[in-house]
Design an enzyme around this catalytic site. Structure first.
Site, PDB file in Angstrom:
ATOM      1  N   ASP A 110       0.857  -1.189   0.000  1.00 34.87           N
ATOM      2  CA  ASP A 110       0.000   0.000   0.000  1.00 34.87           C
ATOM      3  C   ASP A 110       0.890   1.235   0.000  1.00 34.87           C
ATOM      4  O   ASP A 110       1.821   1.324   0.806  1.00 34.87           O
ATOM      5  CB  ASP A 110      -0.895  -0.038   1.254  1.00 34.87           C
ATOM      6  CG  ASP A 110      -1.800   1.174   1.353  1.00 34.87           C
ATOM      7  OD1 ASP A 110      -2.020   1.835   0.315  1.00 34.87           O
ATOM      8  OD2 ASP A 110      -2.294   1.443   2.461  1.00 34.87           O
TER       9      ASP A 110
ATOM     10  N   ASP B 188      -4.432   3.657   2.651  1.00 31.36           N
ATOM     11  CA  ASP B 188      -5.856   3.292   2.772  1.00 31.36           C
ATOM     12  C   ASP B 188      -6.045   1.822   3.138  1.00 31.36           C
ATOM     13  O   ASP B 188      -7.172   1.331   3.198  1.00 31.36           O
ATOM     14  CB  ASP B 188      -6.631   3.637   1.491  1.00 31.36           C
ATOM     15  CG  ASP B 188      -6.219   2.779   0.305  1.00 31.36           C
ATOM     16  OD1 ASP B 188      -5.247   1.986   0.426  1.00 31.36           O
ATOM     17  OD2 ASP B 188      -6.849   2.890  -0.756  1.00 31.36           O
TER      18      ASP B 188
ATOM     19  N   ASP C 249      -1.594  -1.090  -3.886  1.00 32.03           N
ATOM     20  CA  ASP C 249      -1.918  -0.340  -5.106  1.00 32.03           C
ATOM     21  C   ASP C 249      -0.756  -0.372  -6.094  1.00 32.03           C
ATOM     22  O   ASP C 249       0.321  -0.905  -5.794  1.00 32.03           O
ATOM     23  CB  ASP C 249      -2.312   1.099  -4.746  1.00 32.03           C
ATOM     24  CG  ASP C 249      -1.356   1.716  -3.727  1.00 32.03           C
ATOM     25  OD1 ASP C 249      -0.131   1.535  -3.899  1.00 32.03           O
ATOM     26  OD2 ASP C 249      -1.821   2.346  -2.749  1.00 32.03           O
TER      27      ASP C 249
ATOM     28  N   ASP D 177      -4.465  -9.747 -15.785  1.00 31.25           N
ATOM     29  CA  ASP D 177      -5.438 -10.813 -15.569  1.00 31.25           C
ATOM     30  C   ASP D 177      -6.698 -10.414 -16.326  1.00 31.25           C
ATOM     31  O   ASP D 177      -7.192  -9.298 -16.149  1.00 31.25           O
ATOM     32  CB  ASP D 177      -5.732 -10.914 -14.065  1.00 31.25           C
ATOM     33  CG  ASP D 177      -6.191 -12.286 -13.643  1.00 31.25           C
ATOM     34  OD1 ASP D 177      -6.953 -12.911 -14.392  1.00 31.25           O
ATOM     35  OD2 ASP D 177      -5.793 -12.727 -12.542  1.00 31.25           O
TER      36      ASP D 177
ATOM     37  N   ASP E 148      -8.773 -15.704 -16.942  1.00 29.91           N
ATOM     38  CA  ASP E 148      -9.575 -16.274 -15.873  1.00 29.91           C
ATOM     39  C   ASP E 148     -10.587 -17.298 -16.398  1.00 29.91           C
ATOM     40  O   ASP E 148     -11.286 -17.018 -17.388  1.00 29.91           O
ATOM     41  CB  ASP E 148     -10.319 -15.096 -15.219  1.00 29.91           C
ATOM     42  CG  ASP E 148     -10.948 -15.452 -13.898  1.00 29.91           C
ATOM     43  OD1 ASP E 148     -10.207 -15.804 -12.980  1.00 29.91           O
ATOM     44  OD2 ASP E 148     -12.177 -15.378 -13.791  1.00 29.91           O
TER      45      ASP E 148
ATOM     46  N   GLU F  99      -6.380 -19.957 -17.368  1.00 27.56           N
ATOM     47  CA  GLU F  99      -6.789 -20.685 -16.165  1.00 27.56           C
ATOM     48  C   GLU F  99      -7.863 -21.653 -16.655  1.00 27.56           C
ATOM     49  O   GLU F  99      -8.932 -21.234 -17.085  1.00 27.56           O
ATOM     50  CB  GLU F  99      -7.359 -19.743 -15.114  1.00 27.56           C
ATOM     51  CG  GLU F  99      -7.578 -20.479 -13.791  1.00 27.56           C
ATOM     52  CD  GLU F  99      -8.665 -19.866 -12.908  1.00 27.56           C
ATOM     53  OE1 GLU F  99      -8.655 -20.140 -11.703  1.00 27.56           O
ATOM     54  OE2 GLU F  99      -9.531 -19.153 -13.413  1.00 27.56           O
TER      55      GLU F  99
ATOM     56  N   HIS G 240      -3.593 -17.052  -5.615  1.00 23.77           N
ATOM     57  CA  HIS G 240      -4.508 -16.306  -4.735  1.00 23.77           C
ATOM     58  C   HIS G 240      -5.780 -17.089  -4.413  1.00 23.77           C
ATOM     59  O   HIS G 240      -6.599 -16.612  -3.637  1.00 23.77           O
ATOM     60  CB  HIS G 240      -4.868 -14.982  -5.408  1.00 23.77           C
ATOM     61  CG  HIS G 240      -5.632 -15.202  -6.680  1.00 23.77           C
ATOM     62  ND1 HIS G 240      -5.073 -15.806  -7.782  1.00 23.77           N
ATOM     63  CD2 HIS G 240      -6.916 -14.940  -7.000  1.00 23.77           C
ATOM     64  CE1 HIS G 240      -5.986 -15.901  -8.724  1.00 23.77           C
ATOM     65  NE2 HIS G 240      -7.117 -15.385  -8.285  1.00 23.77           N
ATOM     66  N   ASP G 241      -5.954 -18.242  -5.024  1.00 25.45           N
ATOM     67  CA  ASP G 241      -7.141 -19.073  -4.749  1.00 25.45           C
ATOM     68  C   ASP G 241      -6.803 -20.301  -3.914  1.00 25.45           C
ATOM     69  O   ASP G 241      -7.672 -21.140  -3.665  1.00 25.45           O
ATOM     70  CB  ASP G 241      -7.761 -19.573  -6.059  1.00 25.45           C
ATOM     71  CG  ASP G 241      -8.321 -18.451  -6.910  1.00 25.45           C
ATOM     72  OD1 ASP G 241      -8.775 -17.450  -6.330  1.00 25.45           O
ATOM     73  OD2 ASP G 241      -8.302 -18.587  -8.147  1.00 25.45           O
TER      74      ASP G 241
END
Ligand code: GLC
Length: 554
Positions: free
Chosen positions: A23, A27, A31, A100, A201, A256, A329-330
């Site tokens: 970050d 926030d 980013d 992605d 994806d 994917e 990330h899954d």
């Protein structure tokens, strides 16, 4: 060989989950400018390309996998100008950017869908998949991946729309040539901005069987998979995409592809280059799935892992190119799932990942040996899949709340989504604000700053292993031969590249116990290029220590 093969075969790719990477504005959400700040770190690691999970404009129902504007950046992550700067700054360091691309569905807040739902004769109606109900029910029994039916009723036109994921992710209708035109134009627009590829994806699900039949019932809903995974027109659509867009650029694509097998992968990513360059297969990460799918506490079966990975290695050789990964990330954290959370096991996994044939993908933080978060309270979770599954499965009495919490601790996607651990300052140096998801408390011990200084750290091991792969093309291109097939602890294999006469033996002990290995006679006296137990020199019959891994060169 170096000159005749495309860059992405010899590349090491690093996956960034932008929300959790760095970050820059306090926030609590990572980013694009945060990524720019860490480019020197990534260059130091030695990676060639970054795959960024979605940063497009999105209501963030599924953390960006629900896109409302494909040609803009979500203000959470920055601006289009920040993206252009990232592309430039990365390129200056020899690092390419892969985006992605979510093409199976958009957000329900995308202008196309807002129009589409207005009336049956709206010009955008057929951008999505609308069906009338059947006897006052959904058009068929398909369940959505994030729980509930895959159809949502829309009172405006008294019809249902299909959403294979959340109701906020309506499926695009690829049968409509206008959808394909829009998508291909948008992809061209991004390539012209200078990006180097796309990860696509759930691309194997974009073509639906137009009969939309009921699926076989599993639990509460029917499984529509057979009617949309590897669907009837999938290869036609991808070939059109390739002809009209991909073939015009020096870029890479990785699909994917749930449902990919050794047999059908060459259709998606054959060496003839008619569709994609690589696919992500899910056989190894699906090991141990039970009656409730991924929600289990069972540990994986090592013999199955070995069998699956070997099958992909030999099965694609000369036909297609593997993509190699332990997690993303899954998935839960690699060191927790395949190892025992220890730095030693993380190094063993690095040795294996970076010595197989294919293109390796390192998920952010795995190079530090980050572990599962093991959250204890449901309120710590953020992931839509985890939260919905908890509600649906415990609600239906299929599992108790305690058991489900134990499953989440091992399998939730949030395990991989806690912030990258940069240093031992508050919030691990990820943010000056409140992180959107808790930092793993083990950051005081596992963090990049400490690991940079420690020659024996997981980070420095990754650096060595990446450099080793780059210096030994046989580890990239060589053929694979499984050794010690029946050994219940060790994954050992040879990599041989006839053109250059390179010959390697790699052995990885996947267990926390010692294991005996017989080194083949022709490797007697071979050079040890790397070992995760410093100082050891295997020779003849050796005993491998818990989670030991080494690479020998003849
Ligand atoms: C893919 C993504 C996952 C997302 C889903 C729906 O599997 O990797 O994060 O939730 O597709 O877009």
């Amino acid at each position: 060989m170096e000159h005749t093969t495309p860059w992405w075969k010899n590349a090491v790719i690093y996956q960034i989950y932008p929300r959790s990477f760095q970050d820059s504005d306090g926030d609590g959400v990572g980013d694009l400018n945060g990524i720019v700040q860490r480019l020197d770190y990534l260059a130091g690691l030695g990676v060639d390309a970054l795959w960024l999970c979605p940063v497009y404009r999105s209501p963030q129902d599924d953390n960006g996998y629900d896109i409302s504007d494909y040609c803009d950046i979500d203000p959470l992550f920055g601006t289009l100008a920040d993206m252009e700067r990232l592309i430039r700054e990365a390129a200056r360091r020899g690092i390419r950017i892969i985006m992605d691309l979510v093409l199976n569905h958009s957000s329900d807040e995308h202008p196309w869908f807002i129009e589409s739902r207005k009336s049956v004769d709206n010009p955008y109606r057929d951008y999505y998949i609308w069906k009338p109900g059947k006897d006052g029910h959904e058009p068929n029994n398909w369940g959505a991946c994030f729980g509930g039916s895959a159809w949502k009723y829309d009172p405006q036109t008294d019809m249902y729309y299909l959403h294979l994921f959340s109701p906020k992710q309506p499926d695009l209708n690829w049968e409509n040539p206008k959808v394909r035109d829009e998508v291909f134009n948008m992809m061209t627009w991004w390539f012209d901005k200078g990006i180097d590829g796309f990860r696509m994806d759930v691309i194997s699900q974009i073509s639906k069987d137009q009969r939309f039949p009921d699926g076989e019932k599993h639990g509460l809903y029917g499984n529509g998979g057979p009617y949309y995974v590897n669907g009837p027109r999938i290869h036609e659509f991808l070939q059109e995409m390739n002809r009209r867009v991909l073939s015009k650029y020096d870029i890479m694509t990785v699909g994917e592809t749930p449902g990919a097998t050794v047999e059908n992968a060459p259709q998606y990513a054959g060496l003839d280059g008619k569709e994609l360059n690589m696919v992500f297969q899910f056989e190894h990460v699906g090991i141990g799935d039970g009656p409730l799918g991924k929600w289990t506490t069972k540990r994986y079966d090592f013999m199955q892992l070995k069998k699956i990975l070997s099958h992909w290695q030999t099965g694609l050789d000369g036909k297609a190119w593997n993509s190699l990964f332990w997690g993303n990330h899954d998935q839960p954290r690699a060191a927790s799932r395949w190892g025992d959370d220890s730095p030693l096991s993380a190094k063993m996994l690095a040795t294996c990942l970076l010595s197989l044939q294919g293109t390796p993908y390192i998920y952010e933080g795995d190079e530090l040996g980050m572990t599962n978060a093991y959250f204890k309270d449901l309120s710590q979770y953020r992931d839509i899949e985890s939260l919905n599954a908890f509600k649906e499965l415990t609600g239906a009495g299929l599992i108790s709340a305690d058991e489900m919490m134990a499953c989440l601790a091992l399998r939730s996607r949030d395990n991989a989504r806690t912030p990258v651990q940069w240093d031992d300052s508050p919030n691990a140096g990820f943010t000056a604000g409140t992180p959107w998801i808790q930092v793993n408390p083990n950051y005081t011990a596992i963090n990049a700053a400490a690991e940079e200084k420690d020659p024996d750290s997981v980070l420095n091991y990754y650096k060595k292993m990446i450099a080793l792969r780059k210096a030994h093309l046989g580890l990239v291109y060589g053929s694979f031969q499984l050794l010690a097939e029946e050994d219940p602890q060790i994954f050992a294999y040879r990599r041989t590249l006839a053109e250059t006469g390179e010959d390697y033996l790699i052995a990885c002990n996947f267990s926390d116990q010692e294991a005996a290995i017989a080194i083949p006679a022709d490797f007697a006296g071979a050079r040890c290029l790397i070992d995760n137990y410093p100082g050891s020199a295997p020779d003849g019959a050796v005993t491998m220590r818990p989670f030991e891994a080494f690479v020998l060169r003849k």
